[in-house]
Design a protein around this motif. Structure first.
Motif, PDB file in Angstrom:
ATOM      1  N   THR A   3      -4.711  50.847  26.589  1.00 25.85           N
ATOM      2  CA  THR A   3      -4.543  51.539  25.323  1.00 25.85           C
ATOM      3  C   THR A   3      -5.823  52.298  24.988  1.00 25.85           C
ATOM      4  O   THR A   3      -6.918  51.775  25.103  1.00 25.85           O
ATOM      5  N   ALA A   7      -6.238  54.520  19.505  1.00 25.63           N
ATOM      6  CA  ALA A   7      -4.967  53.868  19.185  1.00 25.63           C
ATOM      7  C   ALA A   7      -5.199  52.418  18.791  1.00 25.63           C
ATOM      8  O   ALA A   7      -4.528  51.883  17.901  1.00 25.63           O
ATOM      9  N   ARG A   8      -6.175  51.770  19.443  1.00 26.07           N
ATOM     10  CA  ARG A   8      -6.482  50.383  19.106  1.00 26.07           C
ATOM     11  C   ARG A   8      -7.029  50.285  17.689  1.00 26.07           C
ATOM     12  O   ARG A   8      -6.752  49.319  16.972  1.00 26.07           O
ATOM     13  N   GLN A  10      -6.248  52.269  15.147  1.00 23.86           N
ATOM     14  CA  GLN A  10      -5.113  52.404  14.248  1.00 23.86           C
ATOM     15  C   GLN A  10      -4.284  51.134  14.232  1.00 23.86           C
ATOM     16  O   GLN A  10      -3.812  50.693  13.177  1.00 23.86           O
ATOM     17  N   GLN A  11      -4.089  50.525  15.389  1.00 19.16           N
ATOM     18  CA  GLN A  11      -3.343  49.268  15.451  1.00 19.16           C
ATOM     19  C   GLN A  11      -4.044  48.183  14.644  1.00 19.16           C
ATOM     20  O   GLN A  11      -3.396  47.389  13.950  1.00 19.16           O
ATOM     21  N   ALA A  12      -5.376  48.148  14.724  1.00 18.78           N
ATOM     22  CA  ALA A  12      -6.134  47.151  13.960  1.00 18.78           C
ATOM     23  C   ALA A  12      -5.973  47.380  12.461  1.00 18.78           C
ATOM     24  O   ALA A  12      -5.836  46.429  11.685  1.00 18.78           O
ATOM     25  N   ARG A  13      -5.985  48.650  12.037  1.00 19.20           N
ATOM     26  CA  ARG A  13      -5.806  48.955  10.613  1.00 19.20           C
ATOM     27  C   ARG A  13      -4.410  48.569  10.148  1.00 19.20           C
ATOM     28  O   ARG A  13      -4.225  48.045   9.048  1.00 19.20           O
ATOM     29  N   GLU A  14      -3.417  48.836  10.979  1.00 18.20           N
ATOM     30  CA  GLU A  14      -2.047  48.479  10.610  1.00 18.20           C
ATOM     31  C   GLU A  14      -1.869  46.965  10.559  1.00 18.20           C
ATOM     32  O   GLU A  14      -1.146  46.447   9.697  1.00 18.20           O
ATOM     33  N   ALA A  15      -2.526  46.256  11.474  1.00 19.40           N
ATOM     34  CA  ALA A  15      -2.441  44.797  11.465  1.00 19.40           C
ATOM     35  C   ALA A  15      -3.073  44.222  10.199  1.00 19.40           C
ATOM     36  O   ALA A  15      -2.546  43.285   9.592  1.00 19.40           O
ATOM     37  N   SER A  18      -0.761  44.835   7.298  1.00 21.83           N
ATOM     38  CA  SER A  18       0.356  43.887   7.342  1.00 21.83           C
ATOM     39  C   SER A  18      -0.053  42.515   6.825  1.00 21.83           C
ATOM     40  O   SER A  18       0.705  41.859   6.090  1.00 21.83           O
ATOM     41  N   ALA A  83     -12.003  47.134  12.303  1.00 21.24           N
ATOM     42  CA  ALA A  83     -11.108  48.288  12.423  1.00 21.24           C
ATOM     43  C   ALA A  83     -11.872  49.594  12.267  1.00 21.24           C
ATOM     44  O   ALA A  83     -11.540  50.596  12.903  1.00 21.24           O
TER      45      ALA A  83
END
Length: 283
Positions: A3, A7-8, A10-15, A18, A83
């Motif tokens: 990845t 992208a990682r 953004q994934q961390a921010r989304e996690a 959540s 993040a």
């Protein structure tokens, strides 16, 4: 396919978003009620929950208080900082040359008391000899097209590596047997480096373990990583240097290190593997 670091992030921010939303739902309050308790707009709550606006440390503290989940604050703040700064692109790190990259970590090395290092591809930096370090950095500079200050960078790495002999620091090091076999530089360079590893085993500050090829694995080979005390983890990919500070992630790497340590041999058995690798250099 790995990845991409962006992208990682953004994934961390989304996690994180959540997790904050789950805290609110577990508390049984609406986004409006949370906004009232935090004394901000409902739209701000929505932007944070949908990862549109990164929260500040103060925002996370207010959110946790509003949800009566103050025990989660430290971990969530660490996740938030991770993040924002979970990686620094190698191109940015190396734009000032390899010497600057080596010098940038000197303070962290001096502060750290316990280093836990796992290497699956090359000899750890603080156990590298000048010849090995020169061969490795030369290939890196050529591949990345960065300024050629290899001589200065090697000198900086040797200076940084003095922590091994200074006292006040302990080094628990694990290397895959492959590290002993990968030929960085010519045969003479590798012979000198393997000889340095044999000497390192005798150092009182160093515990050097080798994970043999033929061991029955309960833990798969991982990317190279270093744990600095229990505070942070550094791991490198081709494109980025990643720093992890979230306590749960640091703990996970510490657990992985423990599992890998169970696979390693030390003392005379480690010496035998290094000596065997030396014996293949004339092949």
């Amino acid at each position: 396919m790995p990845t991409h670091p962006s992208a990682r992030v953004q994934q961390a921010r989304e996690a994180l978003a959540s997790r904050l939303r789950e805290l609110r739902l577990d508390a049984g309050i609406t986004a409006r009620e949370l906004a009232i308790r935090c004394q901000w707009s409902e739209s701000k709550s929505s932007r944070i929950e949908h990862a549109k606006t990164p929260p500040s440390d103060a925002d996370i503290g207010a959110w946790c208080r509003a949800c009566e989940a103050e025990g989660q604050t430290a971990d969530l703040i660490a996740a938030n900082r991770h993040a924002d700064a979970m990686y620094v692109e190698w191109r940015r790190l190396q734009c000032g040359g390899l010497r600057q990259l080596q010098e940038s970590g000197a303070g962290l090395y001096r502060r750290t008391q316990l280093f836990r290092v796992y290497c699956s591809n090359v000899v750890p930096g603080f156990l590298q000899g000048p010849g090995y370090a020169t061969a490795l950095m030369s290939s890196s500079a050529a591949f990345r097209g960065t300024p050629d200050d290899v001589s200065e960078a090697v000198a900086a790495r040797m200076e940084r590596s003095r922590v091994v002999h200074e006292g006040g620091h302990r080094f628990a090091v694990l290397v895959e047997e492959a590290v002993l076999r990968y030929r960085i530089g010519d045969a003479d360079t590798m012979a000198a480096q393997l000889g340095s590893l044999l000497s390192a085993i005798a150092l009182p500050s160093v515990s050097l373990g080798v994970i043999p090829f033929n061991v029955s694995r309960s833990m798969w080979p991982l990317e190279t990583f270093t744990i600095f005390d229990d505070l942070q983890v550094h791991t490198d990919s081709l494109t980025a240097a990643v720093t992890l500070t979230q306590p749960t992630e640091v703990a996970l790497y510490a657990r992985a290190f423990e599992e890998l340590a169970r696979l390693a041999v030390h003392g005379s058995e480690a010496r035998a593997l290094i000596t065997a690798a030396l014996g293949t250099l004339d092949d």
